[in-house]
Write a protein that holds these residues in place. Structure first.
Motif, mmCIF file in Angstrom:
data_model
loop_
_atom_site.group_PDB
_atom_site.id
_atom_site.type_symbol
_atom_site.label_atom_id
_atom_site.label_comp_id
_atom_site.label_asym_id
_atom_site.label_seq_id
_atom_site.Cartn_x
_atom_site.Cartn_y
_atom_site.Cartn_z
ATOM 1 N N CYS A 84 2.050 -5.997 -15.307
ATOM 2 C CA CYS A 84 3.247 -6.544 -15.944
ATOM 3 C C CYS A 84 3.034 -6.850 -17.423
ATOM 4 O O CYS A 84 3.890 -6.570 -18.244
ATOM 5 N N ASN B 212 6.637 -16.696 -9.427
ATOM 6 C CA ASN B 212 5.254 -16.450 -9.008
ATOM 7 C C ASN B 212 4.729 -17.598 -8.142
ATOM 8 O O ASN B 212 3.604 -17.550 -7.664
ATOM 9 N N ASN C 208 7.354 -10.837 -2.199
ATOM 10 C CA ASN C 208 7.368 -9.519 -2.833
ATOM 11 C C ASN C 208 5.939 -9.122 -3.154
ATOM 12 O O ASN C 208 5.238 -9.875 -3.848
ATOM 13 N N VAL D 83 3.565 -6.067 -4.743
ATOM 14 C CA VAL D 83 3.468 -4.765 -5.407
ATOM 15 C C VAL D 83 2.371 -3.960 -4.693
ATOM 16 O O VAL D 83 1.246 -4.450 -4.525
ATOM 17 N N GLU E 249 7.111 -0.539 -5.169
ATOM 18 C CA GLU E 249 6.323 0.488 -5.849
ATOM 19 C C GLU E 249 6.165 0.104 -7.305
ATOM 20 O O GLU E 249 7.118 -0.363 -7.931
ATOM 21 N N VAL E 250 4.990 0.298 -7.836
ATOM 22 C CA VAL E 250 4.747 -0.094 -9.223
ATOM 23 C C VAL E 250 5.558 0.815 -10.154
ATOM 24 O O VAL E 250 5.699 2.008 -9.912
ATOM 25 N N MET E 251 6.121 0.198 -11.183
ATOM 26 C CA MET E 251 6.995 0.951 -12.098
ATOM 27 C C MET E 251 6.373 1.074 -13.483
ATOM 28 O O MET E 251 5.648 0.182 -13.906
HETATM 29 N N1 SAM Z 1 7.274 -14.254 -12.722
HETATM 30 C C1 SAM Z 1 8.128 -14.016 -11.611
HETATM 31 C C2 SAM Z 1 7.399 -13.289 -10.524
HETATM 32 O O1 SAM Z 1 6.302 -12.773 -10.745
HETATM 33 O O2 SAM Z 1 7.945 -13.239 -9.402
HETATM 34 C C3 SAM Z 1 9.412 -13.295 -11.938
HETATM 35 C C4 SAM Z 1 9.360 -12.166 -12.918
HETATM 36 S S1 SAM Z 1 8.409 -10.759 -12.390
HETATM 37 C C5 SAM Z 1 8.590 -9.692 -13.797
HETATM 38 C C6 SAM Z 1 9.449 -10.095 -11.122
HETATM 39 C C7 SAM Z 1 8.822 -9.088 -10.192
HETATM 40 O O3 SAM Z 1 8.503 -7.943 -10.933
HETATM 41 C C8 SAM Z 1 7.534 -9.534 -9.527
HETATM 42 O O4 SAM Z 1 7.680 -9.418 -8.117
HETATM 43 C C9 SAM Z 1 6.505 -8.576 -10.036
HETATM 44 O O5 SAM Z 1 5.540 -8.308 -9.068
HETATM 45 C C10 SAM Z 1 7.339 -7.383 -10.371
HETATM 46 N N2 SAM Z 1 6.747 -6.488 -11.368
HETATM 47 C C11 SAM Z 1 6.258 -6.785 -12.589
HETATM 48 N N3 SAM Z 1 5.824 -5.682 -13.219
HETATM 49 C C12 SAM Z 1 6.053 -4.654 -12.367
HETATM 50 C C13 SAM Z 1 5.828 -3.258 -12.437
HETATM 51 N N4 SAM Z 1 5.282 -2.678 -13.518
HETATM 52 N N5 SAM Z 1 6.205 -2.512 -11.362
HETATM 53 C C14 SAM Z 1 6.755 -3.067 -10.264
HETATM 54 N N6 SAM Z 1 6.991 -4.368 -10.146
HETATM 55 C C15 SAM Z 1 6.633 -5.161 -11.179
#
Ligand code: SAM
Ligand code: SF4
Length: 334
Positions: free
Chosen positions: A31, A102, A162, A164, A192-194
């Protein structure tokens, strides 16, 4: 009567995701980079502006509001905002107020969230192993999140996890994770990772674990039945026949959900993104700040919805990440 928000492809926009901060107390490797540059505070919408923005969308037909980030619960005084949104639940205009977190601050805020009318929350958790948790989140600590999950359940919040899906990282925990969730009456959804944003040295393709593969692994242990329910988003659900557990799959790289997409996203600076996988966006902060009346803002919202694209362009085919978007997930909110 106010006209609902309908996009050019006849999709009614009923779901708004709002990022209330780009900051976070973790640095998950997929992220963020370790040395993230965050926005100056004055760029962010104030809590009052967030209220006006969300209230305008609710007036225009939004029924579900998800608060996200960054980590939404590290935004100062965020409970003031949640409490302000309670009035829309009380009036019946808003059906659901929820958040993605989180979990690090839930021990502190779970009761307040419940009191504000939140009933379900998504908590992100990729591993049950302390050492791996510290590695994937860089700054996070598992026991703190576990206390947060306990507090959420104790407060009466329905929790969804959730996770990943990461090749070479949590493949070996597939059943540990699903069984742990089942034992606590928690639903779990794999993502799925984006390809989002520049995250430093991490190799995204190496991290990609196809949910098709994950699902096949689950099916080795029990029959899975597809469930018809759809959230208008990229999640699909199955029931595990042996246990009755519900498991979700979010495959944002597939195109099978765009036609029913009912959602738009607002960043913490008031930009609207009408598609997670496209760069196209419009500024709502200027019209919001231009006048205390909401006419300009509502016109700008309608103009943005009129530009909502049909679908996204993510594609991992041929081992090349196509359709990559440059912004971080923490910018638009997950
Ligand atoms: N900080 C909070 C959290 O982690 O739940 C909320 C924001 S976070 C950006 C929201 C979701 O995006 C999380 O479940 C995280 O695992 C997912 N996430 C972040 N980067 C990602 C990526 N590159 N591909 C897929 N999911 C991603
Ligand atoms: Fe923070 Fe959530 Fe991004 Fe992890 S996924 S760095 S917790 S915003």
């Amino acid at each position: 009567m106010t006209q609902a928000l309908i996009d050019p492809f006849a999709r009614a926009i009923e779901y708004l995701r709002v990022s209330v901060t780009d900051r976070c107390d973790f640095r998950c490797v997929y992220c963020m980079s370790e040395n993230m540059q965050f926005l100056p505070k004055k760029e962010l919408l104030t809590l009052e502006e967030l209220d006006r923005m969300c209230s305008a969308f609710i007036r225009l037909g939004v029924r579900k509001l998800r608060i996200t980030g960054g980590e939404p619960l590290v935004r100062r005084d965020i409970m003031t905002f949640f409490r302000a949104m309670t009035r829309h639940l009380d009036s019946g205009a808003l059906r659901e107020l929820t958040l993605t977190t989180n979990g690090s601050q839930l021990e502190k805020y779970a009761d307040d969230l419940y009191a504000a009318g939140v009933r379900r929350i998504n908590i992100s958790l990729d591993t049950l192993d302390e050492e791996k948790f510290a590695r994937i989140t860089r700054w996070g600590r598992l026991p703190q999140v576990m206390r947060g999950i306990d507090a959420a359940q104790k407060a009466g919040l329905r929790v969804k996890i959730n996770t990943v899906a990461l090749q070479g990282f949590n493949e070996d925990e597939l059943f540990t994770l699903t069984d742990w969730c089942a034992s606590r009456d928690i639903d779990i959804t794999f993502i799925e990772v984006m390809p989002m944003g520049d995250i430093g040295n991490e190799d995204r393709i190496g991290q990609y674990w196809s949910l098709k593969d994950l699902r096949a692994r689950l099916a080795e242990r029990s029959a899975l039945t597809d469930l018809p329910e759809s959230t208008g988003g990229p999640a699909r659900y199955v029931r595990v026949e042996n246990t009755g557990q519900k498991i979700g799959f979010i495959t944002p790289l597939s195109h099978n959900f765009c036609e029913s997409c009912n959602r738009v996203r607002i960043t913490c600076t008031g930009e609207i993104y009408t598609c997670l996988g496209q760069e196209g966006h419009s500024d709502l902060r200027a019209p919001l700040r231009a006048s205390e009346a909401d006419a300009d803002l509502e016109a700008a919202i309608r103009a943005a919805i009129a530009l909502k694209p049909k679908g996204h362009d993510f594609d991992y085919s041929r081992q090349k990440v196509d359709g990559q978007v440059s912004r971080h997930m923490s910018h638009t909110g997950g």
